[in-house]
Write a protein that holds these residues in place. Structure first.
Motif, PDB file in Angstrom:
ATOM      1  N   SER A 264     -29.548  26.787  20.209  1.00  0.00           N
ATOM      2  CA  SER A 264     -28.419  25.858  20.320  1.00  0.00           C
ATOM      3  C   SER A 264     -28.114  25.219  18.963  1.00  0.00           C
ATOM      4  CB  SER A 264     -28.696  24.797  21.381  1.00  0.00           C
ATOM      5  OG  SER A 264     -29.403  23.704  20.841  1.00  0.00           O
ATOM      6  N   TRP A 267     -26.373  27.685  16.805  1.00  0.00           N
ATOM      7  CA  TRP A 267     -24.991  27.762  17.293  1.00  0.00           C
ATOM      8  C   TRP A 267     -24.181  26.580  16.755  1.00  0.00           C
ATOM      9  CZ3 TRP A 267     -22.258  24.411  20.396  1.00  0.00           C
ATOM     10  CH2 TRP A 267     -21.078  24.919  20.970  1.00  0.00           C
ATOM     11  N   THR A 268     -24.786  25.396  16.765  1.00  0.00           N
ATOM     12  CA  THR A 268     -24.114  24.195  16.253  1.00  0.00           C
ATOM     13  C   THR A 268     -23.821  24.334  14.752  1.00  0.00           C
ATOM     14  OG1 THR A 268     -25.303  22.884  17.886  1.00  0.00           O
ATOM     15  CG2 THR A 268     -24.259  21.668  16.107  1.00  0.00           C
ATOM     16  N   TYR A 270     -23.302  26.973  13.137  1.00  0.00           N
ATOM     17  CA  TYR A 270     -22.235  27.960  12.946  1.00  0.00           C
ATOM     18  C   TYR A 270     -20.863  27.298  13.077  1.00  0.00           C
ATOM     19  CZ  TYR A 270     -19.582  32.298  13.384  1.00  0.00           C
ATOM     20  OH  TYR A 270     -18.682  33.323  13.193  1.00  0.00           O
ATOM     21  N   VAL A 277     -23.390  32.884  22.116  1.00  0.00           N
ATOM     22  CA  VAL A 277     -24.638  33.498  21.661  1.00  0.00           C
ATOM     23  C   VAL A 277     -24.699  34.875  22.314  1.00  0.00           C
ATOM     24  CG1 VAL A 277     -27.167  33.384  21.735  1.00  0.00           C
ATOM     25  CG2 VAL A 277     -25.824  31.284  21.421  1.00  0.00           C
ATOM     26  N   VAL A 320     -23.405  25.999  26.019  1.00  0.00           N
ATOM     27  CA  VAL A 320     -23.460  27.112  25.078  1.00  0.00           C
ATOM     28  C   VAL A 320     -23.469  28.377  25.929  1.00  0.00           C
ATOM     29  CG1 VAL A 320     -24.759  28.214  23.224  1.00  0.00           C
ATOM     30  CG2 VAL A 320     -24.874  25.726  23.502  1.00  0.00           C
ATOM     31  N   SER A 322     -23.574  32.417  26.749  1.00  0.00           N
ATOM     32  CA  SER A 322     -24.193  33.604  26.157  1.00  0.00           C
ATOM     33  C   SER A 322     -23.676  34.861  26.845  1.00  0.00           C
ATOM     34  CB  SER A 322     -25.711  33.521  26.266  1.00  0.00           C
ATOM     35  OG  SER A 322     -26.113  33.449  27.610  1.00  0.00           O
ATOM     36  N   ALA A 350     -21.387  33.527  17.598  1.00  0.00           N
ATOM     37  CA  ALA A 350     -22.007  32.590  16.644  1.00  0.00           C
ATOM     38  C   ALA A 350     -23.401  33.050  16.257  1.00  0.00           C
ATOM     39  CB  ALA A 350     -22.082  31.194  17.261  1.00  0.00           C
ATOM     40  N   VAL A 351     -24.177  33.472  17.276  1.00  0.00           N
ATOM     41  CA  VAL A 351     -25.574  33.855  17.041  1.00  0.00           C
ATOM     42  C   VAL A 351     -25.844  35.186  17.736  1.00  0.00           C
ATOM     43  CG1 VAL A 351     -28.005  33.173  17.340  1.00  0.00           C
ATOM     44  CG2 VAL A 351     -26.250  31.400  17.066  1.00  0.00           C
ATOM     45  N   ALA A 380     -22.001  36.089  11.583  1.00  0.00           N
ATOM     46  CA  ALA A 380     -22.780  35.514  12.687  1.00  0.00           C
ATOM     47  C   ALA A 380     -24.218  35.277  12.222  1.00  0.00           C
ATOM     48  CB  ALA A 380     -22.776  36.470  13.878  1.00  0.00           C
TER      49      ALA A 380
END
Ligand code: ADP
Ligand code: MG
Length: 559
Positions: A264, A267-268, A270, A277, A320, A322, A350-351, A380
């Protein structure tokens, strides 16, 4: 790895008198090794010596049998009717709490959740483990994180160290090609996320905690390992009259929480609230519940934390999100926008979290390699990046164990000493003295190729045969492997549970300590150990993978 093949393939060979390790208590110095320790390997690994360290007790199962206030822990002395009761409760607990894997017997169990579930293979009770070694493994985890990060930034070191391997190992060669391309275009990874697990065995003779390997890709069981600790705590609590063991001696196991938190936070960093994700998965995955635990937690516990993000949102999504994609799907549905954004199936990513892509079988065609390259080229966050992946290879582990190499990457002398203390003997096969010794005494070595997921190493007489063959053929095939000192942990009694049945056996264990690392440029956002995975296997089995079918999940009881 995903296949749940036979758990105990070598059971019949238990304690065979022909084994050189069991009944020949000689201490032997390994010749001319570069490492400081451990150079004494004892052949005394018989079950009698290990049982000496077990706490004595009479049969457990009848309250009147307990005559001591000390914790009693010889699971083999537990009476059958009590084992039966505890096993039953363990099975109920596992089913109700999601300590589950897909059942091999069910065809769909690797594809569809909720179909063909079976409890994960587990040990009925936790394994005794020295508190000092546990603390040591936790303490060294952030240093290993930092080491991986530094190594990943030294492209030349990675390419040069693996250059001989590249010639003979097609898989590693493809990974290196992608890495070289990134070096060519001067690709920088500003946000770097590592979800690692460093695995150790406690060598009985030297009492040293020695690293087996450091996993930088697809470190498995963060989700299920915490549940095993909870299962064991629950059983110890429920049966405290019979067992006299303190549930609080099983350390807290927050691997899955911290992995979710790290995802998380990455992700933040990014900083695109509508991005997802992406979990890269194998086409069939029987260990899917371990993964689902992580992503359920990510969704439920880590909603957007920043107010700024909330304003950017238009659709009131607070979680978030996925997505799960195979490499083939990513090739088919993925594209790179001009600004470097990775878009898969219409979603900005993002991830990228890899739970596939570590084995040659994950790349059956060019399509999968295209997907890997596409992701690597994108902006990413990759867990792992190609450089982190390569930093986790056995060859790099062996290079780092050479004199003065750690000093290239770490400054702090204490840190260097702590890391080095965990290194077992590791050698390249161009070291003729070691190769000669390994041919003479193959039982003291393990030969390892650059592979992950279990089932790839060479042991015992096969080491000798492989080395002799390579010498004869004179090819460069030896560059595909490293040689490692074989570690001999204490053999303990245990009760193992698989497919609804329990059975007594003698086992050895491997402790993995999870660690998270997140960095954005110069700012280290996270760097800590987080939880553990104990894997326990029948002592006669060479390999240790749970998913590969050789071991069971376990927890530790600190002594
Ligand atoms: P993989 O990447 O396939 O997991 P590992 O290096 O972890 O490769 O080796 C697989 C298993 O082989 C380990 O889990 C452990 O049980 C056993 N093993 C590996 N190295 C050694 C060693 N030096 N001594 C004893 N057993 C080992
Ligand atoms: Mg391993």
């Amino acid at each position: 790895s995903t296949s749940f093949t036979t758990l105990f393939p070598h059971k019949s060979k238990l304690y065979s008198k022909s084994s050189p390790f069991l009944f020949n208590p000689t201490t032997i110095e390994l010749p001319n090794s570069h490492f400081l320790k451990p150079c004494n390997i004892s052949m005394a690994h018989n079950i009698i010596s290990s049982q000496g360290s077990q706490l004595k007790c009479s049969a457990i199962g009848d309250d009147l049998d307990i005559h001591t206030e000390k914790p009693i822990f010889d699971p083999h002395s537990i009476k059958p009717n009590l084992i039966q009761k505890m096993s039953y409760d363990a099975l109920v607990w596992s089913s109700l709490h999601g300590l589950l894997v897909g059942d091999r017997a069910s065809e769909k169990s690797g594809k569809v959740p909720g179909v063909g579930l079976v409890h994960a293979p587990v040990s009925l009770l936790p394994m005794l483990f020295p508190e000092s070694n546990w603390k040591q493994a936790c303490e060294v985890a952030p240093i290993f994180n930092e080491l991986v990060d530094r190594v990943s930034l030294d492209g030349k070191f990675l390419q040069e160290s693996l250059s001989r391997t590249k010639k003979v190992d097609g898989f590693t060669s493809r990974l290196l090609d992608i890495h070289a391309k990134m070096l060519d275009i001067n690709k920088k990874e500003e946000i770097r996320l590592g979800l690692h697990r460093s695995d150790y065995m406690l060598d009985e003779q030297t009492n040293l905690l020695l690293q087996i390997e450091l996993n930088t890709i697809s470190s498995s069981f963060p989700g299920l390992s915490g549940l095993v600790s909870e299962l064991h705590r629950s059983l110890l609590h429920q049966y405290k009259q019979n067992l006299a063991l303190d549930p609080a001696r099983i350390p807290e196991n927050k691997a899955v929480d911290q992995f979710a938190e790290a995802l998380s936070k990455a992700w933040t960093e990014y900083n695109n609230p509508s991005a997802v994700v992406m979990v890269v998965v194998q086409t069939e995955e029987r260990n899917m519940y371990d993964q689902h635990w992580l992503f359920t937690l990510l969704k439920e516990r880590y909603p957007f934390s920043s107010i700024e993000f909330l304003f950017k949102l238009h659709d009131n999504t607070f979680q978030v999100r996925s997505i799960r994609k195979t490499l083939a799907e990513i090739d088919e549905q993925g594209e790179l926008l001009p600004d470097g954004t990775l878009v898969v199936d219409g979603e900005a990513v993002a991830v990228v979290y890899f739970r596939a892509g570590y084995a040659p079988t994950d790349y059956p065609s060019e399509s999968e390699w295209r997907a890997r390259l596409l992701m690597e080229q994108s902006c990413a966050v990759k867990c792992p990046s190609i450089a982190y992946h390569l930093a986790g290879t056995k060859k790099i582990q062996q290079e780092l164990a050479k004199p003065n190499v750690l000093e290239r990457f770490l400054e702090n002398k204490d840190d260097i000493a702590k890391v080095r203390k965990c290194f077992a003997g590791l050698w390249s096969l161009d070291d003729s003295t070691i190769v000669k010794d390994a041919i003479e005494r193959p039982g003291y070595y393990v030969m390892k190729p650059q592979r992950e997921g279990g089932g790839n190493n060479i042991y015992g007489d096969d080491v000798k045969l492989a080395l002799q063959r390579m010498e004869k053929e004179g090819m460069e095939e030896d560059a595909a492997y490293i040689l490692m000192q074989r570690i001999f942990p204490t053999i303990s009694p245990a009760i193992l549970m698989r497919e609804g049945s329990s059975h007594k056996d003698h086992v050895i264990s491997e402790l993995g300590v999870y660690a998270t690392y997140l960095r954005n440029n110069t700012r280290v956002v996270m760097n800590d150990h987080c939880g553990y995975l104990m894997r326990t296997k029948v002592s006669s089995s060479n390999e240790g993978g749970v998913a590969a079918g050789f071991a069971v999940l376990d927890s530790i009881y600190l002594v």
